[in-house]
Each structure stands twice: as C-alpha cells, then as structure tokens.
Write an enzyme that holds these catalytic residues in place. Structure first.
Site, PDB file in Angstrom:
ATOM      1  N   HIS A  12      -3.997   6.400   0.427  1.00  0.00           N
ATOM      2  CA  HIS A  12      -2.710   6.976   0.018  1.00  0.00           C
ATOM      3  C   HIS A  12      -2.924   7.863  -1.206  1.00  0.00           C
ATOM      4  O   HIS A  12      -2.942   7.390  -2.343  1.00  0.00           O
ATOM      5  CB  HIS A  12      -1.706   5.854  -0.304  1.00  0.00           C
ATOM      6  CG  HIS A  12      -0.302   6.336  -0.470  1.00  0.00           C
ATOM      7  ND1 HIS A  12       0.732   5.932   0.345  1.00  0.00           N
ATOM      8  CD2 HIS A  12       0.261   7.196  -1.354  1.00  0.00           C
ATOM      9  CE1 HIS A  12       1.859   6.513  -0.038  1.00  0.00           C
ATOM     10  NE2 HIS A  12       1.591   7.282  -1.080  1.00  0.00           N
ATOM     11  N   HIS A  14      -1.956  12.030  -2.500  1.00  0.00           N
ATOM     12  CA  HIS A  14      -1.307  13.322  -2.235  1.00  0.00           C
ATOM     13  C   HIS A  14      -2.120  14.469  -2.810  1.00  0.00           C
ATOM     14  O   HIS A  14      -2.510  14.439  -3.985  1.00  0.00           O
ATOM     15  CB  HIS A  14       0.097  13.329  -2.843  1.00  0.00           C
ATOM     16  CG  HIS A  14       1.049  12.372  -2.189  1.00  0.00           C
ATOM     17  ND1 HIS A  14       1.942  12.752  -1.216  1.00  0.00           N
ATOM     18  CD2 HIS A  14       1.237  11.043  -2.375  1.00  0.00           C
ATOM     19  CE1 HIS A  14       2.649  11.699  -0.833  1.00  0.00           C
ATOM     20  NE2 HIS A  14       2.238  10.641  -1.532  1.00  0.00           N
ATOM     21  N   ASP A  16      -1.243  17.775  -3.432  1.00  0.00           N
ATOM     22  CA  ASP A  16      -0.596  18.580  -4.473  1.00  0.00           C
ATOM     23  C   ASP A  16      -0.368  17.781  -5.745  1.00  0.00           C
ATOM     24  O   ASP A  16      -0.314  18.354  -6.837  1.00  0.00           O
ATOM     25  CB  ASP A  16       0.722  19.194  -3.977  1.00  0.00           C
ATOM     26  CG  ASP A  16       1.548  18.249  -3.135  1.00  0.00           C
ATOM     27  OD1 ASP A  16       1.121  17.094  -2.938  1.00  0.00           O
ATOM     28  OD2 ASP A  16       2.615  18.663  -2.650  1.00  0.00           O
ATOM     29  N   HIS A 194       6.266   6.202   3.984  1.00  0.00           N
ATOM     30  CA  HIS A 194       6.662   5.746   2.656  1.00  0.00           C
ATOM     31  C   HIS A 194       7.921   4.888   2.802  1.00  0.00           C
ATOM     32  O   HIS A 194       8.940   5.365   3.322  1.00  0.00           O
ATOM     33  CB  HIS A 194       7.010   6.936   1.758  1.00  0.00           C
ATOM     34  CG  HIS A 194       5.841   7.658   1.169  1.00  0.00           C
ATOM     35  ND1 HIS A 194       5.009   8.458   1.907  1.00  0.00           N
ATOM     36  CD2 HIS A 194       5.394   7.715  -0.114  1.00  0.00           C
ATOM     37  CE1 HIS A 194       4.077   8.982   1.112  1.00  0.00           C
ATOM     38  NE2 HIS A 194       4.293   8.545  -0.121  1.00  0.00           N
ATOM     39  N   GLU A 197       9.668   1.662  -1.745  1.00  0.00           N
ATOM     40  CA  GLU A 197       9.275   2.120  -3.092  1.00  0.00           C
ATOM     41  C   GLU A 197      10.541   2.343  -3.909  1.00  0.00           C
ATOM     42  O   GLU A 197      10.854   1.575  -4.812  1.00  0.00           O
ATOM     43  CB  GLU A 197       8.448   3.403  -3.004  1.00  0.00           C
ATOM     44  CG  GLU A 197       8.027   3.957  -4.355  1.00  0.00           C
ATOM     45  CD  GLU A 197       7.410   5.351  -4.265  1.00  0.00           C
ATOM     46  OE1 GLU A 197       6.797   5.779  -5.256  1.00  0.00           O
ATOM     47  OE2 GLU A 197       7.570   6.014  -3.219  1.00  0.00           O
ATOM     48  N   ASP A 272      -2.036   7.230  -5.439  1.00  0.00           N
ATOM     49  CA  ASP A 272      -0.844   8.020  -5.116  1.00  0.00           C
ATOM     50  C   ASP A 272      -1.041   9.489  -5.486  1.00  0.00           C
ATOM     51  O   ASP A 272      -1.096  10.362  -4.614  1.00  0.00           O
ATOM     52  CB  ASP A 272       0.391   7.446  -5.814  1.00  0.00           C
ATOM     53  CG  ASP A 272       1.688   7.788  -5.111  1.00  0.00           C
ATOM     54  OD1 ASP A 272       1.635   8.399  -4.026  1.00  0.00           O
ATOM     55  OD2 ASP A 272       2.763   7.433  -5.632  1.00  0.00           O
TER      56      ASP A 272
END
Length: 326
Positions: A12, A14, A16, A194, A197, A272
C-alpha cells in the site's frame, strides 16, 4: 537481524504521495513556481494542522500538478522503486490515479506506460519486483472510474496488477461504488479497496460485500468483533499504515495494529505515502517495534503471509517464498 536488513513486501503505497523531494523542487522551478525548499516541504508534507483524511489529501494537489509529463511520471516511479530496493523491499505494489495526470494532454495510455516503464527500469537495475495498481477515485464520475477499470484490463499482466478505490471515504461511501467492482470482476481484474480509515465498520462491510480480499487500512475493524470474525473467516488481509493513521487522526491513542494482529487478522505493513507522511518503510518498522509489543519475528510473519495476497502470478509468489525462507 536489524530492520534495514529485513526483506520486506510493500502493498500500500501511493506514487504521487511519495514523489522524490529533489525531483519535485526541480520540476517546481521548471514550471515557474517561486518556492523555497522549506516552502516545498510545507506543501508536500503534513504538519500539526492535519486533523483528518481530507486535510491529508490536500498534500496531493502539488504533486499531481507536477506529474503531468511522461518523463516525470517515469522518473517518479523509477526513483520510488529504486529507494524501496535500497531498503531491502523485494516486492512492491505502487498505486496511483491515472485520471489525475491528464491536464497537459497526456493520454491514459501515456500515463500508465510511463509509470510501468519506471518500475521496469528499477527492476532491471536492482531486481526489485512489483506491480502497478490503478486507483479509481471517490467523487469522480462513474464514466471516469469505468475508464480506469478498462485501462487496467488493457495493461493487466503487462505491469498493472489490480485496481483500487481511494479518496475521501467519509464523504463518498464505499457502498456507492459496489457496481464498479462487480464490473471489475466480470473483467477479471483483482482489486483492493480503501475502507475503514476515515469511515467506520459499515465501509469495511461494503468492501467485504464487494469481494475484496485486501482492504486498505481497515483499522476500524477494531470497533466490531463480528466484522473481525468475518475478515478472519474470509481470509482478508488489511494493508495497515500506522504513521498516516495518526496523521489523519483515524487513530487517536494506541494504534490497533497489535490487537488486530494478535486477534488473528492478517496484516501487511506499509507507509501509505512516503513524502506526505515524511516516512519510509524502515522508519515505519522501527516505529511499530518501539510503540507496540510486536517483535521482529511478528513483522517477518506479516511479510511471509503477505506473499499469498500480492497481485502477481504464482511464479512470483514462489520466488518470494524462497527469498523469505532464507
């Protein structure tokens, strides 16, 4: 064994949200932004003003503006996989939303091919294995999200391994996107979602009802023993990101990772967003060891169990099983 020497799997992360800071500074200057390195850090990294997921997501605005060329997308992917390799990550799945990178007339194909090329370049140089997950976005039109699914089908087994649903979970409920995952199933595309959260157990239940075998975060499962039992019975893996959970205030007080693990739920340990959260996987492992009673053996077990959940073929899984038995 010490943390930096431990072989790791990251599921997991990202793209960007993990842009290289030096790259971002160079590209900001190229784009005519008058910004100091300190100001850039403030734009890209969360601080004490972050109180929820929506605040956290604001840190993606500048990276998305910068990542609008093939060269920059490829370099960001390459540098991220390169960094992971140096931290003894053996396999990583990196996700991003391709629809966010079309502002300067790139096509969706341009975007995905560039990110795949960066990953493949790192693989040739370091041996790190991995895949790209394409994220649909909460709040985007159904048509835009269907395009992501079709794009994933086009590049499945060519670098892309799955799709995801990301974004403002508390504003856009998971249940509203169930039809998209039914469509993905018809297309034969694996997925993670997702959930749990910024929203509660109902979001996790919707993800489970959709058929997710992996859930991004999923930490609100701690609030409901019944949902934990379902997660265990269905053998679902939670992609846990402790540092970012604190930053978004999804967790206040002691993080539930230890209790979830001890209750028998399978856990993958992740960061993350390296840049947004000002973290890396080695620091994340160290943080868990310092703030919980989990041991290196526990973290090693999390990695080994994660192998069964990667979105890759059995050849890759078998290779990883051998590496993690050493």
């Amino acid at each position: 064994m010490i943390v930096k020497d431990m072989p790791k799997i990251v599921l997991h992360l990202h793209l960007d949200g993990s842009i290289d800071m030096e790259d971002a500074y160079l590209w900001a200057k190229e784009d005519g932004l008058k910004i100091t390195k300190k100001e850039l850090e403030q734009e890209l990294q969360v601080n004490d003003d972050c109180h929820n997921l929506n605040d956290y997501l604001e840190k993606f605005d500048l990276p998305c503006k910068l990542l609008q060329t093939c060269e920059r997308l490829e370099k960001t992917s390459y540098h991220l996989f390169l960094k992971l390799s140096k931290m003894n990550v053996k396999y990583a799945e990196v996700r991003f939303a391709p629809n966010k990178h079309l502002a300067k007339n790139l096509t969706l194909d341009d975007v995905v091919i560039s990110v795949i090329n960066g990953m493949n370049k790192a693989n040739v140089e370091t041996g790190i294995m991995g895949g790209i997950i394409l994220s649909m976005m909460r709040g985007d039109s159904k048509e835009d999200n269907i395009r992501v699914i079709n794009l994933a089908q086009k590049y499945l087994k060519k670098g892309v391994v799955a799709i995801d649903l990301a974004g403002a979970e508390a504003i856009y409920p998971t249940i509203d996107y169930i039809d998209l995952f039914r469509y993905a199933k018809i297309k034969g595309i694996p997925f993670t979602i997702h959930a749990g959260e910024a929203a509660g157990v109902e979001s996790i239940k919707a993800a489970l009802d959709a058929g997710a075998k992996r859930i991004g975060h999923g930490i609100r499962a701690i609030d409901d023993e019944a949902i934990q039992k379902i997660i265990i019975d269905k053998q679902v893996l939670l992609e846990v990101c402790m540092t970012s959970n604190y930053q978004t205030e999804a967790v206040k007080g002691k993080h539930p990772i230890e209790k979830l693990y001890n209750n028998g739920i399978k856990i993958s340990i992740n960061t993350d967003n390296d840049t947004v959260s000002n973290i890396d996987i080695n620091k994340e492992y160290t943080k868990i060891l310092n703030e919980t009673d989990l041991t290196m053996d526990d973290l090693g077990k999390c990695n080994k169990e994660s192998i069964d959940y990667i979105f890759a073929d059995q050849v890759v899984k078998d290779k990883l099983q051998k590496e993690f038995e050493l």
